[in-house]
Scaffold this active site. Structure first.
Site, mmCIF file in Angstrom:
data_model
loop_
_atom_site.group_PDB
_atom_site.id
_atom_site.type_symbol
_atom_site.label_atom_id
_atom_site.label_comp_id
_atom_site.label_asym_id
_atom_site.label_seq_id
_atom_site.Cartn_x
_atom_site.Cartn_y
_atom_site.Cartn_z
ATOM 1 N N CYS A 68 0.819 -1.220 0.000
ATOM 2 C CA CYS A 68 0.000 0.000 0.000
ATOM 3 C C CYS A 68 0.852 1.269 0.000
ATOM 4 O O CYS A 68 0.329 2.359 -0.227
ATOM 5 C CB CYS A 68 -0.916 0.004 1.213
ATOM 6 S SG CYS A 68 -1.989 -1.432 1.272
ATOM 7 N N HIS B 5 -2.750 6.936 3.597
ATOM 8 C CA HIS B 5 -3.249 5.753 2.900
ATOM 9 C C HIS B 5 -4.621 5.400 3.458
ATOM 10 O O HIS B 5 -4.825 5.382 4.679
ATOM 11 C CB HIS B 5 -2.260 4.599 3.092
ATOM 12 C CG HIS B 5 -2.832 3.262 2.768
ATOM 13 N ND1 HIS B 5 -3.494 3.003 1.593
ATOM 14 C CD2 HIS B 5 -2.868 2.104 3.479
ATOM 15 C CE1 HIS B 5 -3.906 1.745 1.593
ATOM 16 N NE2 HIS B 5 -3.541 1.176 2.729
ATOM 17 N N ASN C 124 -10.251 0.098 0.514
ATOM 18 C CA ASN C 124 -8.794 0.202 0.568
ATOM 19 C C ASN C 124 -8.240 -0.275 -0.778
ATOM 20 O O ASN C 124 -8.273 -1.463 -1.075
ATOM 21 C CB ASN C 124 -8.293 -0.666 1.729
ATOM 22 C CG ASN C 124 -6.783 -0.701 1.847
ATOM 23 O OD1 ASN C 124 -6.062 -0.442 0.898
ATOM 24 N ND2 ASN C 124 -6.309 -1.048 3.027
HETATM 25 O O1 UT7 Z 1 -3.769 -1.440 3.640
HETATM 26 C C1 UT7 Z 1 -2.837 -2.299 4.207
HETATM 27 C C2 UT7 Z 1 -2.845 -2.199 5.652
HETATM 28 N N1 UT7 Z 1 -4.040 -2.763 6.191
HETATM 29 C C3 UT7 Z 1 -4.751 -2.127 7.095
HETATM 30 O O2 UT7 Z 1 -4.375 -1.021 7.420
HETATM 31 C C4 UT7 Z 1 -5.888 -2.793 7.792
HETATM 32 C C5 UT7 Z 1 -5.777 -2.526 9.239
HETATM 33 N N2 UT7 Z 1 -6.691 -3.262 10.115
HETATM 34 C C6 UT7 Z 1 -8.012 -3.093 10.094
HETATM 35 O O3 UT7 Z 1 -8.524 -2.342 9.299
HETATM 36 C C7 UT7 Z 1 -8.817 -3.797 11.172
HETATM 37 O O4 UT7 Z 1 -7.936 -4.562 11.979
HETATM 38 C C8 UT7 Z 1 -9.951 -4.705 10.641
HETATM 39 C C9 UT7 Z 1 -11.048 -3.805 10.088
HETATM 40 C C10 UT7 Z 1 -9.411 -5.646 9.576
HETATM 41 C C11 UT7 Z 1 -10.550 -5.540 11.773
HETATM 42 O O5 UT7 Z 1 -10.963 -4.695 12.812
HETATM 43 P P1 UT7 Z 1 -10.568 -5.035 14.310
HETATM 44 O O6 UT7 Z 1 -11.181 -3.988 15.134
HETATM 45 O O7 UT7 Z 1 -9.079 -5.190 14.383
HETATM 46 O O8 UT7 Z 1 -11.343 -6.409 14.566
HETATM 47 P P2 UT7 Z 1 -10.798 -7.760 15.184
HETATM 48 O O9 UT7 Z 1 -10.124 -8.563 14.145
HETATM 49 O O10 UT7 Z 1 -10.048 -7.466 16.450
HETATM 50 O O11 UT7 Z 1 -12.153 -8.480 15.576
HETATM 51 C C12 UT7 Z 1 -13.053 -7.922 16.541
HETATM 52 C C13 UT7 Z 1 -14.262 -8.818 16.661
HETATM 53 C C14 UT7 Z 1 -13.957 -10.289 16.941
HETATM 54 O O12 UT7 Z 1 -15.012 -10.798 17.726
HETATM 55 P P3 UT7 Z 1 -14.863 -10.969 19.319
HETATM 56 O O13 UT7 Z 1 -13.681 -11.848 19.515
HETATM 57 O O14 UT7 Z 1 -14.655 -9.572 19.838
HETATM 58 O O15 UT7 Z 1 -16.175 -11.563 19.710
HETATM 59 C C15 UT7 Z 1 -13.978 -10.924 15.564
HETATM 60 O O16 UT7 Z 1 -14.291 -12.275 15.619
HETATM 61 O O17 UT7 Z 1 -15.010 -8.825 15.449
HETATM 62 C C16 UT7 Z 1 -15.088 -10.158 14.903
HETATM 63 N N3 UT7 Z 1 -14.869 -10.030 13.477
HETATM 64 C C17 UT7 Z 1 -15.857 -9.819 12.596
HETATM 65 N N4 UT7 Z 1 -17.179 -9.708 12.746
HETATM 66 C C18 UT7 Z 1 -17.913 -9.452 11.644
HETATM 67 C C19 UT7 Z 1 -13.692 -10.049 12.807
HETATM 68 N N5 UT7 Z 1 -13.894 -9.836 11.498
HETATM 69 C C20 UT7 Z 1 -15.230 -9.686 11.336
HETATM 70 C C21 UT7 Z 1 -16.037 -9.443 10.229
HETATM 71 N N6 UT7 Z 1 -17.376 -9.323 10.429
HETATM 72 N N7 UT7 Z 1 -15.530 -9.283 8.994
#
Ligand code: UT7
Length: 331
Positions: free
Chosen positions: A121, A254, A285
């Site tokens: 990215c 970004h 993204n």
């Molecule tokens: O461009 C290259 C660089 N990339 C980025 O900059 C991306 C950076 N990261 C992100 O944008 C975020 O980490 C995400 C949007 C990908 C994920 O957000 P998060 O706040 O880090 O979520 P998480 O993975 O910590 O998951 C939180 C909760 C979990 O449930 P519990 O354990 O709290 O019950 C996951 O199981 O959300 C759940 N979860 C989802 N639920 C619905 C994880 N992914 C999903 C999903 N839909 N897609």
């Protein structure tokens, strides 16, 4: 003693013109959730993304790059034949060889030196810095820089870590000589110790249709790193440009995730009144294309105007990052 001549080029460089291409097909969160175990509400809350664009079936990465490049050439008033170098930043060109850049140059009717930059990215900001140095060093008169991705090809639609984030698009600028400096010194680096955080496999045994080359990402790891590490990089870029945060009109990070943008802006303590890019909401993204697409969105909406002083910061796979202060081009 034999002397090798070393030339110097333009005293100052700038982005002379910008062109982008957004594929027509708008994909909603509801459509993503027909396959993905998620919801519109979760996606908007966690990433800020409302919709994104996917390329049409027959619309290739090169098709998108060509449209953006032709628009950038037109906006800058530079002929394809005057390009000294063409640089394409991408992670989703489907061949290792030939690179996308010589194919693009050929489509444009150019025989310029042409190569790709692979910095995830962060690729556009890397390529912009290289382009500026080529013109300043006298090795190119004008350089076309294109950030382009067709990430929809490389996503597992059932992967909750990536399927709702990534999208397609292209953005291009022409870099050339300018009366006033328009591209500041780059602040860049890498942290390969975190290389496992974003990957796209190229293992030969995965080159079958049953095992496409999906992008995988440990998003939370990126989230823990970017808003803090990039604040230091941003400050360095501003210092190297000989400016302070108060000199900025626009902040274009970004477009990874709206929450990362907002946390980064908070950590930076940006002065009030600086316009902040939020193109991720409707573009998703788009990796190497996200910075030029976000600039275009701000110019189109009137939030920013050509000549404004903008801080660009890009980061991603590698982990790699690059940022610089620029003067916004005309579109
Ligand atoms: O461009 C290259 C660089 N990339 C980025 O900059 C991306 C950076 N990261 C992100 O944008 C975020 O980490 C995400 C949007 C990908 C994920 O957000 P998060 O706040 O880090 O979520 P998480 O993975 O910590 O998951 C939180 C909760 C979990 O449930 P519990 O354990 O709290 O019950 C996951 O199981 O959300 C759940 N979860 C989802 N639920 C619905 C994880 N992914 C999903 C999903 N839909 N897609």
């Amino acid at each position: 003693m034999t002397t090798i001549n070393q030339q110097a080029g333009a005293a100052a460089t700038a982005m002379l013109g910008l062109g982008v291409h957004r594929p027509e097909r708008v994909v909603t969160n509801d459509e993503i959730c027909e396959v993905l175990d998620s919801s519109d509400e979760w996606i908007q809350t966690r990433s800020g993304i409302r919709t994104r664009r996917y390329a049409a079936e027959g619309e290739s990465l090169l098709d998108m790059a060509t449209i953006a490049a032709e628009r950038a050439l037109k906006a800058s008033g530079v002929a394809a034949g005057d390009l000294g170098t063409v640089i394409v930043a991408t992670s989703t060109h489907v061949q290792h060889t030939p690179a996308a850049a010589p194919l693009l140059a050929d489509r444009l009717g150019s025989r310029a030196a042409a190569f790709d930059v692979s910095a995830g990215c962060a690729g556009f900001c890397h390529a912009l810095s290289v382009a500026s140095d080529l013109v300043r060093g006298g090795n190119a008169g004008y350089v076309l820089v294109v950030g382009v991705e067709r990430l929809s090809t490389f996503m597992d639609p059932t992967d909750r870590g990536t399927a709702f984030i990534f999208a397609d698009g292209a953005g291009a600028v022409v870099v050339g000589p300018a009366d006033e400096a328009g591209i500041g010194p780059v602040a860049w680096g890498s942290d390969g110790s975190q290389s496992h955080v974003i990957t796209q496999s190229v293992r030969c045994d995965e080159l079958s249709p049953e095992h496409p080359l999906f992008v995988r990402m440990e998003g939370t790891q990126v989230f823990r790193w970017a808003p803090f590490a990039m604040a230091d990089v941003a400050r360095t870029a501003v210092e190297r440009a000989g400016l302070t945060l108060d000199d900025l009109d626009v902040f274009v990070p970004h477009q990874a995730n709206l929450r990362i943008t907002e946390t980064l802006a908070r950590n930076l303590k940006l002065p009030e009144g600086i316009a902040i890019a939020r193109d991720v909401q409707d573009s998703g993204n788009t990796s190497a294309a996200s910075v030029p697409l976000a600039i275009d969105a701000m110019l189109s909406s009137g939030e920013a105007k050509p000549g404004d002083i903008a801080l660009l910061i890009a980061f991603g796979a590698g982990l790699s990052y690059a940022g610089q202060v620029v003067r916004l081009p005309r579109a």
